[in-house]
Design an enzyme around this catalytic site. Structure first.
Site, PDB file in Angstrom:
ATOM      1  N   GLU A  56     -42.188 -70.500   8.620  1.00 25.98           N
ATOM      2  CA  GLU A  56     -42.361 -70.897   7.217  1.00 25.98           C
ATOM      3  C   GLU A  56     -41.070 -71.468   6.638  1.00 25.98           C
ATOM      4  O   GLU A  56     -39.966 -71.031   6.995  1.00 25.98           O
ATOM      5  CB  GLU A  56     -42.752 -69.663   6.388  1.00 25.98           C
ATOM      6  N   GLY A 226     -48.673 -56.922   4.805  1.00 28.76           N
ATOM      7  CA  GLY A 226     -49.769 -57.903   4.717  1.00 28.76           C
ATOM      8  C   GLY A 226     -49.236 -59.147   4.047  1.00 28.76           C
ATOM      9  O   GLY A 226     -49.126 -59.208   2.827  1.00 28.76           O
ATOM     10  N   ASP A 227     -48.849 -60.146   4.849  1.00 28.11           N
ATOM     11  CA  ASP A 227     -48.152 -61.300   4.264  1.00 28.11           C
ATOM     12  C   ASP A 227     -48.551 -62.621   4.908  1.00 28.11           C
ATOM     13  O   ASP A 227     -47.781 -63.577   4.893  1.00 28.11           O
ATOM     14  CB  ASP A 227     -46.625 -61.096   4.345  1.00 28.11           C
ATOM     15  N   LYS A 231     -53.981 -61.064   7.654  1.00 29.66           N
ATOM     16  CA  LYS A 231     -53.047 -59.967   7.999  1.00 29.66           C
ATOM     17  C   LYS A 231     -52.861 -59.095   6.752  1.00 29.66           C
ATOM     18  O   LYS A 231     -52.078 -59.419   5.861  1.00 29.66           O
ATOM     19  CB  LYS A 231     -51.721 -60.596   8.446  1.00 29.66           C
TER      20      LYS A 231
HETATM   21  P1  NAD Z   1     -41.532 -54.677  13.239  1.00 29.40           P
HETATM   22  O1  NAD Z   1     -42.394 -55.290  14.271  1.00 29.40           O
HETATM   23  O2  NAD Z   1     -40.078 -54.472  13.519  1.00 29.40           O
HETATM   24  O3  NAD Z   1     -42.112 -53.234  12.817  1.00 29.40           O
HETATM   25  C1  NAD Z   1     -43.455 -52.997  12.535  1.00 29.40           C
HETATM   26  C2  NAD Z   1     -43.791 -51.561  12.909  1.00 29.40           C
HETATM   27  O4  NAD Z   1     -45.146 -51.295  12.531  1.00 29.40           O
HETATM   28  C3  NAD Z   1     -43.689 -51.292  14.418  1.00 29.40           C
HETATM   29  O5  NAD Z   1     -42.782 -50.225  14.652  1.00 29.40           O
HETATM   30  C4  NAD Z   1     -45.127 -50.937  14.818  1.00 29.40           C
HETATM   31  O6  NAD Z   1     -45.184 -49.969  15.843  1.00 29.40           O
HETATM   32  C5  NAD Z   1     -45.688 -50.412  13.502  1.00 29.40           C
HETATM   33  N1  NAD Z   1     -47.147 -50.419  13.401  1.00 29.40           N
HETATM   34  C6  NAD Z   1     -48.010 -51.417  13.753  1.00 29.40           C
HETATM   35  N2  NAD Z   1     -49.288 -51.029  13.478  1.00 29.40           N
HETATM   36  C7  NAD Z   1     -49.213 -49.789  12.942  1.00 29.40           C
HETATM   37  C8  NAD Z   1     -50.176 -48.867  12.447  1.00 29.40           C
HETATM   38  N3  NAD Z   1     -51.474 -49.142  12.468  1.00 29.40           N
HETATM   39  N4  NAD Z   1     -49.760 -47.677  11.949  1.00 29.40           N
HETATM   40  C9  NAD Z   1     -48.422 -47.360  11.929  1.00 29.40           C
HETATM   41  N5  NAD Z   1     -47.460 -48.190  12.396  1.00 29.40           N
HETATM   42  C10 NAD Z   1     -47.842 -49.394  12.881  1.00 29.40           C
HETATM   43  O7  NAD Z   1     -41.717 -55.560  11.929  1.00 29.40           O
HETATM   44  P2  NAD Z   1     -40.773 -55.605  10.628  1.00 29.40           P
HETATM   45  O8  NAD Z   1     -39.734 -56.656  10.763  1.00 29.40           O
HETATM   46  O9  NAD Z   1     -40.376 -54.209  10.267  1.00 29.40           O
HETATM   47  O10 NAD Z   1     -41.823 -56.132   9.558  1.00 29.40           O
HETATM   48  C11 NAD Z   1     -42.891 -55.317   9.117  1.00 29.40           C
HETATM   49  C12 NAD Z   1     -43.868 -56.165   8.373  1.00 29.40           C
HETATM   50  O11 NAD Z   1     -43.307 -56.612   7.142  1.00 29.40           O
HETATM   51  C13 NAD Z   1     -44.286 -57.422   9.132  1.00 29.40           C
HETATM   52  O12 NAD Z   1     -45.692 -57.563   9.019  1.00 29.40           O
HETATM   53  C14 NAD Z   1     -43.573 -58.535   8.415  1.00 29.40           C
HETATM   54  O13 NAD Z   1     -44.259 -59.760   8.515  1.00 29.40           O
HETATM   55  C15 NAD Z   1     -43.563 -57.993   7.001  1.00 29.40           C
HETATM   56  N6  NAD Z   1     -42.520 -58.528   6.123  1.00 29.40           N
HETATM   57  C16 NAD Z   1     -42.863 -58.767   4.830  1.00 29.40           C
HETATM   58  C17 NAD Z   1     -41.913 -59.228   3.940  1.00 29.40           C
HETATM   59  C18 NAD Z   1     -42.274 -59.426   2.498  1.00 29.40           C
HETATM   60  O14 NAD Z   1     -41.515 -60.023   1.758  1.00 29.40           O
HETATM   61  N7  NAD Z   1     -43.399 -58.926   2.058  1.00 29.40           N
HETATM   62  C19 NAD Z   1     -40.607 -59.492   4.388  1.00 29.40           C
HETATM   63  C20 NAD Z   1     -40.276 -59.202   5.705  1.00 29.40           C
HETATM   64  C21 NAD Z   1     -41.247 -58.721   6.582  1.00 29.40           C
END
Ligand code: NAD
Length: 337
Positions: A56, A226-227, A231
């Site tokens: 993005e 959820g972004d 998702k």
């Molecule tokens: P990551 O992959 O490092 O960590 C995600 C964790 O979620 C993993 O440890 C995984 O095992 C766990 N997980 C997956 N499904 C699960 C479930 N059903 N129950 C419990 N745990 C579960 O990712 P990250 O960098 O920490 O990012 C997390 C999320 O945040 C991503 O979806 C990312 O796109 C999103 N994000 C959003 C923003 C925002 O501004 N809203 C910014 C950055 C990241």
């Protein structure tokens, strides 16, 4: 010369300044830019989707500075030892178009996402909130926990992840933080007794991580995972009972929890309206509130401004020869002669 903060530079800044102080000051920068929301150019981010992820571009401008972030989201990456989210960003001078500042934004995205979550909670969570459930203890998790400690006074984190290794890593990293850490055996167990539920999972699908049975009156839900289209993390029934706060409605309708209600943003409040005093935040101690976070360009702009000011103030920032210096602006070829 263009000022640069790369990953080692950002680590030095964070260690020198303190992560919690950084998060608290960054929250104030984001709050200040949200308060002048109408002065920014705004558009949903340009997203290039593939089967496994998304890349993005997130631009905005306040008429004096222009900023953009490049960011990816690839939940599949951790299987091959890579991060789910990486990013970098640029601030440029609108008057000349010259870039002023290039910054790593992988750490900074985690920091600004946490700071924005904390800012939303400052306005819409119960002010006496001290216990947070944190579901998903991946790369974003420690930053969320520390922002809620520094900005909102959260003292206890009940955490859960489907990956035991990620839970152990989370506990290890925050061992000296002063937060009370309680491991849970499921998302529902983590939510027991929590004032706030933060969801930070990564799966490119619709999961129902937060169900109606987990949500109690007065809770605040901070849904950051959820972004993307397709998702989401919150059960549709929960949306019907919550007052929903978003960053920028046109983008959140595409990417956020509210994509479950296609085409309608009825009853949804943009966070900036609360910060600017135009709309109320939380209205009662029993209201259920949801910050449907997807991440918006103005947060990155504010984060770039903050790191630029911090690095400039501390001195010794690295510089990059990204734009040619020429004695005759019409003689670009002269650089080769
Ligand atoms: P990551 O992959 O490092 O960590 C995600 C964790 O979620 C993993 O440890 C995984 O095992 C766990 N997980 C997956 N499904 C699960 C479930 N059903 N129950 C419990 N745990 C579960 O990712 P990250 O960098 O920490 O990012 C997390 C999320 O945040 C991503 O979806 C990312 O796109 C999103 N994000 C959003 C923003 C925002 O501004 N809203 C910014 C950055 C990241």
């Amino acid at each position: 010369m263009v000022m640069v903060v790369d990953v080692p530079g950002m680590v030095r800044l964070l260690k020198g300044h303190g992560v919690e102080r950084f998060l608290a000051e960054l929250t104030d920068y984001i709050s200040a830019d949200f308060a002048r929301w109408p002065s920014f150019e705004k558009s949903p981010r340009a997203a290039s989707h593939s089967k496994v992820g998304v890349i993005e571009l997130m631009p905005t401008s306040d008429g004096e500075l222009y900023g953009f972030k490049y960011v990816n989201g690839h939940p599949i990456n951790t299987r091959s030892g890579k991060l789910t989210v990486t990013a970098f960003g640029v601030l440029a001078d609108v008057a000349t178009g010259y870039p002023l500042f290039v910054c790593e934004m992988t750490l900074l995205t985690a920091l600004r996402t946490a700071a924005t979550s904390a800012l939303a909670a400052r306005h819409v969570a119960r002010p006496d909130s001290t216990v947070m459930a944190l579901i998903g203890t991946g790369a974003q998790a420690e930053f969320q926990a520390l922002a809620f400690k520094a900005v909102n006074g959260v003292k206890r984190i009940r955490y859960y992840d489907i990956d035991a290794g990620a839970m152990a890593k989370f506990a290890r990293n925050l061992a000296g933080s002063g937060l009370v850490l309680e491991a849970a055996g499921s998302a529902a167990e983590a939510a027991e007794g929590a004032d706030i539920i933060t969801t930070a999972t990564a799966a490119k699908t619709r999961i129902e991580l937060v169900t109606e049975a987990m949500v109690r009156p007065g809770m605040h839900l901070n849904a950051i995972g959820g972004d993307c289209p397709g998702k989401t993390e919150v059960a549709a029934g929960v949306l019907d009972h919550a007052r929903i706060f978003v960053e920028y409605t046109p983008q959140t309708l595409i990417e956020g929890e509210i994509q479950a209600r296609p085409g309608t943003a009825e009853g949804v409040t943009e966070l900036w309206e609360v910060i600017a005093g135009l709309k109320p935040g939380r209205q009662s101690a029993t209201e259920i509130t949801l910050f449907d976070s997807v991440g918006f360009a103005i947060e990155d702009f504010a984060a770039l401004r903050y790191v630029h000011d911090l690095a400039a103030g501390r001195g010794g920032a690295a510089e990059l020869a990204l734009v040619p210096t020429v004695s005759d602006p019409k003689d670009l070829y002269g650089l080769l002669v």
